[in-house]
Design a protein around this motif. Structure first.
Motif, short mmCIF file in Angstrom:
data_model
loop_
_atom_site.label_atom_id
_atom_site.label_comp_id
_atom_site.label_asym_id
_atom_site.label_seq_id
_atom_site.Cartn_x
_atom_site.Cartn_y
_atom_site.Cartn_z
N CYS A 152 -38.49 -12.01 -11.92
CA CYS A 152 -39.93 -12.29 -11.87
C CYS A 152 -40.45 -12.65 -13.25
N LEU A 153 -40.07 -11.84 -14.26
CA LEU A 153 -40.61 -12.06 -15.60
C LEU A 153 -39.97 -13.28 -16.26
N LYS A 165 -37.82 -9.18 -21.80
CA LYS A 165 -37.26 -8.09 -22.60
C LYS A 165 -36.90 -6.90 -21.72
N ASP A 166 -37.06 -7.03 -20.41
CA ASP A 166 -36.57 -5.97 -19.53
C ASP A 166 -35.06 -5.91 -19.63
N LYS A 177 -45.62 -13.61 -6.05
CA LYS A 177 -45.73 -13.43 -7.50
C LYS A 177 -44.38 -13.65 -8.19
N THR A 178 -43.29 -13.55 -7.43
CA THR A 178 -41.97 -13.72 -8.04
C THR A 178 -41.73 -15.16 -8.44
N ASN A 209 -41.69 -16.26 -14.81
CA ASN A 209 -43.04 -16.38 -15.38
C ASN A 209 -42.99 -16.98 -16.78
N LEU A 210 -42.03 -16.55 -17.59
CA LEU A 210 -41.93 -17.08 -18.96
C LEU A 210 -41.54 -18.55 -18.95
N MET A 211 -40.58 -18.92 -18.10
CA MET A 211 -40.08 -20.29 -18.14
C MET A 211 -41.08 -21.28 -17.56
#
Lengths: 365, 365
Positions: free
Chosen positions: A342-343, A276-277, A38-39, A346-348
């Protein structure tokens, strides 16, 4: 390839080193290594794991399982409590690959018992203290109830107990991580001891990156499934679970404005590019990334008084010191070290490697 | 179309009503309406605006401008300070459409002066108090310097002054929004007065959704370019800038677990589905969304004691009251009212309308 807009740079060598280190550790501890994909969410990056003998993987959704199954993976654990609404997709997957599902409540298992059409592995999720999902480790009556259902269905194979010790991500020290991990270890082992008579092949699976990275005691555990370790990030670095040079991602962003009166540099790169983390900086404020600049061909990591401190949709505001302000020029590219890989990945939705290779994720597939 | 995983539902009727209301307001105030398309990022939704006579739009990146230009839009303002590294893409756009660029510093304008190859409109960005980007409204010497460059380049057309009064999003009351807006109005008008002799056609452009929604005084302003108003969200509702029924988006998520001991319901739907932007709930904690359940075919909005209060990558944790706990069953679909529509839409990458139409955004194009 010329970079002109926010681009996620991936250092392949660092990734391979991170994978090698975790694979060797798993081997040394006699653990099956079942990395969480998932990363990175990428079929191409998935291939890098094969060199290390990896054939079983973890994912966090049915869609991700479908994507990696299409890309040649035949042993997949979906480490999210089963979403019964996706039963058709689950059956389709189970008809073609070795699929393991995660169960933590009776309703879902009763549903599976009724509607599963092909052989599927079942892990019971155990809550070892993170308090997100899972059967609390001491509630063996609940476990008994679940196993009763599994036992009577020939299509459901009990694989063992799986836990995500996710509270290690909120640990305030390495010591805390050791404590949480050891506590999880004891809880999981006691379940193994209790159920091994009836289920001699049951496995114990643990998976958080912090403990997988720094803990040494995995006695009784059979499988390790961390994900974040392939990239690491500032959050992990601050936790003390990786070295700075283990962080494999950089979000490269163009400088579009400078405001001397506020000691701020504005980049094209915002909340749709990095997560935004945040972590709390030395000044008590939220930090969304550290900053690396290029000075005369040399990359320089600026100290934490220079940091990404605000994000809007496409703008990022870097707080800088008076001394460093003039190191930034409009049109420069700066590198942001992300707080949560990870986030950001996912965004990029894609990466650019150090060799200039473009790597899409499931989002671009 | 059956919903089985996190899905972004869009109420087309509500969208059309929101567009109509803003278009009528702009017309009544004699303002050009140049909506910001960064909120929906979708060519199909873009088409809905044409019925209201919209022909000029705002976007927040060169990539978004390219996408909407490919989809037939020929008058586009990129409302992010120009990223000079994308000069080739900018020239290509300017060769085919009416392109307006935003400038707020001399370095960028000097660069454009040298490398622009086709006619392009230039807005000077004014900082009316948000302190993100823009020339501070009183720094007319800087404005003079910029205009000097524009004046001497036949390819650069000075369009006027543009400001984003973004501090209205952090307002603590409607009164605050009126104040910020009126302050911006005065600052922008004084610039118009100062420069209208030399530039009789200069326009003033304002754009934040809060003031565009509730303020009535736009005297002297020529153009309105809000974006969020098409969907609105909880943040806007809490600000008092929309009614609850104006919120057009719902993130539909399956229930995958329930934990009575913690009064928590876990949904498949996390930080890769909805944004980590939060508002502070009545209990002082972060709220990531309000919750609507389906009871006997009726949709019921639960009060704020039931709310999305934690997000990990794919899991969302809804805090519920003891009374409402049993309204949730594993396998139910619940609707999350998002805190920040723009970021949720960006993460999801597509919509499903009330008519069952699938609408992709630029991310799926």
């Amino acid at each position: 390839m010329e970079i002109v807009r926010p681009t996620l740079l991936l250092d392949k060598e660092t990734c391979l080193r991170n994978i090698a280190r975790m694979a060797e550790k798993a081997k040394a501890k006699n653990l099956d290594f079942c990395p969480h994909f998932k990363t990175h969410q990428s079929a191409i990056i998935g291939e890098w794991f094969r060199e290390f003998g990896i054939s079983a993987i973890t994912v966090s959704s049915v869609q991700m399982a479908q994507y990696f199954a299409r890309n040649g993976w035949t042993d997949i654990t979906i480490a999210l409590p089963v979403n019964i609404l996706e039963i058709d997709q689950i059956n389709q997957l189970a008809s073609g690959i070795n699929l393991n599902l995660l169960v933590e409540n009776k309703e879902s298992l009763v549903f599976l018992d009724k509607f599963i059409k092909f052989q599927a592995g079942i892990y019971i999720e155990i809550d070892t203290g993170y308090n997100r999902t899972g059967v609390a480790a001491h509630k063996t009556n609940l476990v008994d109830g679940l196993l009763e259902i599994v036992k009577n269905n020939k299509l459901l194979d009990f694989k063992g107990f799986l836990s995500h010790t996710g509270h290690t991500y909120q640990a305030s020290s390495r010591h805390d991580i050791f404590n949480h991990h050891f506590d999880a270890l004891l809880k999981m082992r006691s379940l193994k001891n209790r159920y091994k008579k009836d289920w001699p092949n049951l496995k114990l699976s643990l998976g958080d990156t912090p403990s997988a990275s720094i803990c040494d005691n995995f006695d009784g555990i059979d499988e390790l499934r961390p994900g974040n370790f392939i990239f690491y990030d500032l959050m992990q670095y601050k936790l003390g679970t990786c070295k700075f040079e283990d962080i494999a991602l950089r979000l490269v962003c163009p400088v579009i404005a400078r405001h001397a009166s506020r000691n701020e540099v504005i980049i094209y790169g915002g909340a749709i590019h990095t997560s935004k983390d945040s972590i709390i900086n030395i000044d008590g404020k939220e930090l969304y990334g550290q900053v690396i600049i290029n000075q005369n061909g040399q990359k320089i990591l600026l100290d934490e008084r220079n940091y990404l401190h605000k994000l809007s949709q496409e703008h990022g505001i870097i707080k800088v010191t008076y001394k460093d302000f003039n190191s930034f020029k409009v049109g420069d590219l700066v590198e942001i070290v992300p707080v949560h890989s990870c986030l950001t990945a996912n965004l990029m939705g894609s990466y650019l490697t150090s060799d200039g290779e473009y790597i899409p994720t499931i989002r671009q597939a």
